[in-house]
Design an enzyme around this catalytic site. Structure first.
Site, short mmCIF file in Angstrom:
data_model
loop_
_atom_site.label_atom_id
_atom_site.label_comp_id
_atom_site.label_asym_id
_atom_site.label_seq_id
_atom_site.Cartn_x
_atom_site.Cartn_y
_atom_site.Cartn_z
N ASP A 81 1.00 -1.14 0.04
CA ASP A 81 -0.06 0.14 0.10
C ASP A 81 0.89 1.23 0.03
O ASP A 81 1.59 1.67 0.97
CB ASP A 81 -1.06 -0.07 1.31
N GLU A 110 -7.25 0.60 -4.48
CA GLU A 110 -7.35 0.59 -3.08
C GLU A 110 -8.62 0.14 -2.44
O GLU A 110 -8.40 -0.83 -1.75
CB GLU A 110 -6.89 1.74 -2.28
N ASP A 133 -13.34 5.49 0.81
CA ASP A 133 -11.62 5.29 1.25
C ASP A 133 -11.28 6.76 1.19
O ASP A 133 -10.83 7.36 0.12
CB ASP A 133 -11.13 4.41 0.38
#
Lengths: 622, 180
Positions: A25, A184, A206
């Site tokens: 990430d 993501e 998100d």
């Protein structure tokens, strides 16, 4: 995810054949790396056990680079050479970046992408990101005790082609084999969905440090189907900090700030914001280098007031994503919250109010994306265990179009098309004997080219000379499973393959990557040559294993002659792969790959035919 | 052995094992789409050679295209008529019955007027009415293709519906602009 790994025929799950794969990430504020071990996804911490790596890179005047906490602690000392939130610059020109004036960097306008002048020369955001990725790679290889086979790197779903390409380039520069760029929110949905056996339609909200994504997914029988996505690739926690920063300046009536003071105040602004997650008010006291004092109290009410428009800005894309999916808020079964900024109470409240339900907070919003990426990486690397046969269907976030007469955009691929996707379009020449033409490709939803993001101007050359309007050039736009665009062209009447420069201006070509590597990017005494050779050997071994496994299953699809040729290619590769002649290995791999192309095509055909045969049996049963 | 190219190039209906008709069993379509993607999707071939990854991308692209066309009634009808040799030629053939054209001009005028004064409620009304009208058009299209096999009439209806779908999108965009 299956807890017990049971090998299926032809699928190795023996521990010594487990391929090392990780999910990364690469965040605006923090980055993480995770992997699947013994069937469980886990984040890999640093030597002190800290899971997060601050996405901060410092270039030292005396040479050398530090990444992470050490760089973070130095940011107020050397702001110009300490790069934070570099993700905001990926694939972006200077004019695309908000708040440039309050940033302490020496920006240099680069071709297609802004660059930063540091003690160690001009660095592109790709190079800075590669430093972060390299630190995570080292962390992972130390923890796992070997070279990584491949990685899945997450990107905001709303990242456009330029931002995705820049991320992939950074990974290549860090010596990583990218198995997939994964969105993501989709990564979060995988981690959440598999963990909770979720079925139904979910929204993933998100809000990270610098980007906002909203994705609507349908989870059904092991299929994660993204129905729509939306967002803002320049909206995140940083903007909340910025509002507090401006508020402080206004309240304390500060004079123009030095870069050091600006950095210090931004840090204080962020700390105050974080304090408000658990407390009603946050004191801000600081003595600046200029001698000025700041002594203020930020209350929840003031914070809510100065950031109200930012919260509202996340709801517009949310409404649009729902409309694109043809759904109403009531039809959403659960809202998964991802990203550190979703800890803010007023975000929780706004999301809860909009969807008329409590958002789902039963997973760590900082880690869930990395965990999902790790699970996907494990699957893509071929470490598939029984029960791991889930499928992911994602979409392209922004429409792709081309410029037509008068600066109008003609949409070629609409947003929210499931990827991979391709569309072909025919063009003709408007002058006699014309042998070249150029195409402007844009990404965005607006009608005018000037309102969309220009991706690239593609040059088509080698069109056979004909009278005006006679040539029929078929241009194919292909978006792959990473969401990246490639373009190819063919003149239809002569079958002539027109040469096309498919490389967008912001991407790096192989030569540039090689030059950057040689330029001492690998300062950590990394032997790039040995590494590349080792990679080729691992790749060769993988190719041989895959071929042998396919031959075991489907030898009947080949004639004796064809089988002989494949066997010969395998033997050739085996004979050169342990040597150190990289070129010989590449050539032999290429030959094997070509030698099995037809075989691979027949196997794929067969697998589709089997699905259809199942359907036919079912029809006969009726 | 069937030639590989011909399998990749077979028509959308055959690819999903569906009969060539306007009426499609949505559940079967979705299931076949998922089952085929489970075989061909690039994620299932990511650890294999370049050649195989390319092949997977081609196949998955193909399945997505077929799915996209078949799940959308207008695209499905357009495509099916092409297969049957009655391509509606929407680019070239713009001839429409006079009463339809007049009706459309009225619609368009009403939409422009509501847009001009940002009348969201009126736009919602127009949106609902237009969809109701189109529902009838789609029913007629299904009958023309599957029952009376009147493909010339079906091609006319496809051209008209394209017109209407475009107007519908315009109303949606206008509503979105008002909200923003």
């Amino acid at each position: 995810m299956a807890l017990l790994q049971i090998a299926e025929p032809g699928q190795s799950a023996a521990p010594h054949e487990h391929r090392l794969a990780v999910g990364i990430d690469l965040g605006t504020t923090n980055s993480l790396v995770a992997t699947v071990r013994s069937g469980m996804a886990a984040v890999l911490g640093d030597e002190l056990g800290r899971p997060l790596l601050p996405s901060v890179v410092r270039y030292h005047p005396e040479g050398g680079v530090t990444v992470g906490f050490d760089a973070l602690s130095q940011q107020a000392v050397d702001p110009r050479n300490t790069i934070v939130s570099v993700k905001r610059f990926m694939g972006r020109g200077l004019k695309d970046i908000a708040h440039v004036e309050s940033m302490p960097y020496a920006f240099v306008e680069g071709e297609g992408m802004v660059k930063l002048r540091t003690h160690q020369g001009v660095k592109s955001p790709v190079e800075v990101s590669a430093e972060i990725l390299q630190a995570l790679r080292e962390r992972a290889e130390n923890a796992l005790g070997g070279q990584l086979t491949g990685v899945v790197i997450t990107v905001p779903a709303y990242f456009d082609d330029a931002q995705r390409q820049a991320t992939k380039d950074a990974a290549r520069l860090a010596g990583l084999n990218v198995l997939r760029l994964l969105n993501e929110p989709t990564a979060a949905a995988i981690a959440y969905g598999l963990d909770n056996g979720a079925e139904g339609i979910y929204a993933v909200y998100d809000l990270g440090g610098g980007t906002f994504d909203i994705s609507i997914l349908k989870l059904s029988q092991g299929v994660f189907q993204v129905l729509s996505t939306g967002g803002d690739s320049a909206l995140g926690g940083d903007d909340f900090d910025q509002r507090v920063f401006c508020w402080i300046i206004e309240q304390a009536k500060l004079t123009p700030l030095s870069p050091q003071d600006a950095r210090l105040l931004l840090t204080k602004a962020r700390e105050a914001k974080e304090t408000l997650t658990f407390h009603g008010e946050a004191p801000i006291t600081v003595k600046l280098g200029s001698g000025e004092y700041v002594d203020l109290t930020l209350t929840t009410a003031i914070f809510a007031e100065i950031t109200k428009t930012l919260v509202q800005k996340t709801l517009a894309p949310t409404r649009k994503a729902l409309r694109d999916a043809g759904l109403t808020p009531e039809e959403i079964k659960g809202v998964v919250m991802v990203g550190g900024s979703t800890r803010l109470p007023q975000i929780q409240k706004a999301v809860g109010d909009y969807f008329s339900q409590e958002p789902l907070n039963n997973l760590d919003p900082d880690k869930v994306v990395a965990l999902g990426a790790a699970i996907q990486a494990n699957l893509l690397a071929g470490n598939r265990a029984a029960g791991d046969d889930w499928l992911l269907l994602d979409v392209i976030p922004l429409s792709l179009g081309i410029e037509t007469m008068g600066g109008i955009v003609e949409k070629i691929i609409p947003r929210n098309s499931t990827i991979p996707v391709a569309r072909a379009q025919e063009f003709t020449t408007f002058k006699d004997g014309q042998t070249a033409m150029s195409l402007q490709v844009v990404q965005g939803e607006r009608e005018l080219v000037s309102d969309c993001r220009s991706l690239a101007r593609f040059e088509l050359r080698g069109i056979p000379p004909m009278v005006a309007g006679a040539a029929r050039i078929r241009v194919t736009f292909q978006v792959d499973a990473d969401g990246l665009l490639s373009v190819s062209a063919r003149e239809q009447t002569t079958g002539h393959e027109a040469h096309i420069e498919v490389k967008p201006s912001y991407g790096l070509n192989d030569d540039e990557i090689a030059a950057m590597l040689k330029d001492g990017f690998n300062h950590a005494a990394d032997d790039a040559f040995r590494r590349a050779l080792r990679e080729a050997q691992v790749e060769a071994q993988r190719l041989i294993e895959a071929t042998q496994s396919a031959l075991k299953d489907d030898a009947n699809l080949l004639s004796i002659l064809e089988r002989g040729h494949v066997d010969m290619c395998v033997a050739k590769l085996q004979s050169v792969m342990m040597g150190d002649d990289r070129r010989a290995i590449d050539n032999a791999m290429d030959a094997l790959s070509k030698g099995t192309a037809e075989f691979a095509a027949r196997r794929m055909n067969q697998s589709v035919q089997r699905v259809l045969a199942g359907r036919n049996v079912e029809q006969m049963d009726l | 052995m069937t030639s590989v190219d011909s399998t990749l190039a077979q028509d959308h209906f055959t690819l999903f094992g569906l009969p060539r008709s306007f009426a499609v069993d949505g559940e079967v379509l979705e299931r076949m789409y998922r089952e085929i993607q489970a075989q061909v999707h690039p994620d299932k071939h990511a650890h294999l050679s370049d050649t195989q990854r390319r092949l997977a991308m081609q196949w998955a692209t193909r399945a997505n295209e077929a799915h996209q066309v078949l799940k959308n009634p207008l695209q499905r009808a357009h495509y099916l008529l092409g297969l049957l040799g009655f391509d509606p030629q929407v680019e070239r053939n713009t001839a429409m019955p006079m009463d339809f054209l007049i009706e459309q001009m009225d619609w368009r005028e009403a939409v422009e007027k509501a847009k001009g004064v940002s009348d969201g409620e009126e736009l919602e009304n127009l949106y609902r009415n237009l969809r109701q009208d189109m529902k009838g058009q789609y029913e007629a299209l299904g009958l023309a293709i599957d029952d009376s096999h009147d493909y010339v009439r079906a091609a006319d209806l496809v051209r008209q519906l394209m017109f209407q779908e475009k107007l519908l999108t315009e109303i949606e965009d206008a509503l979105e602009a008002i909200e923003a």
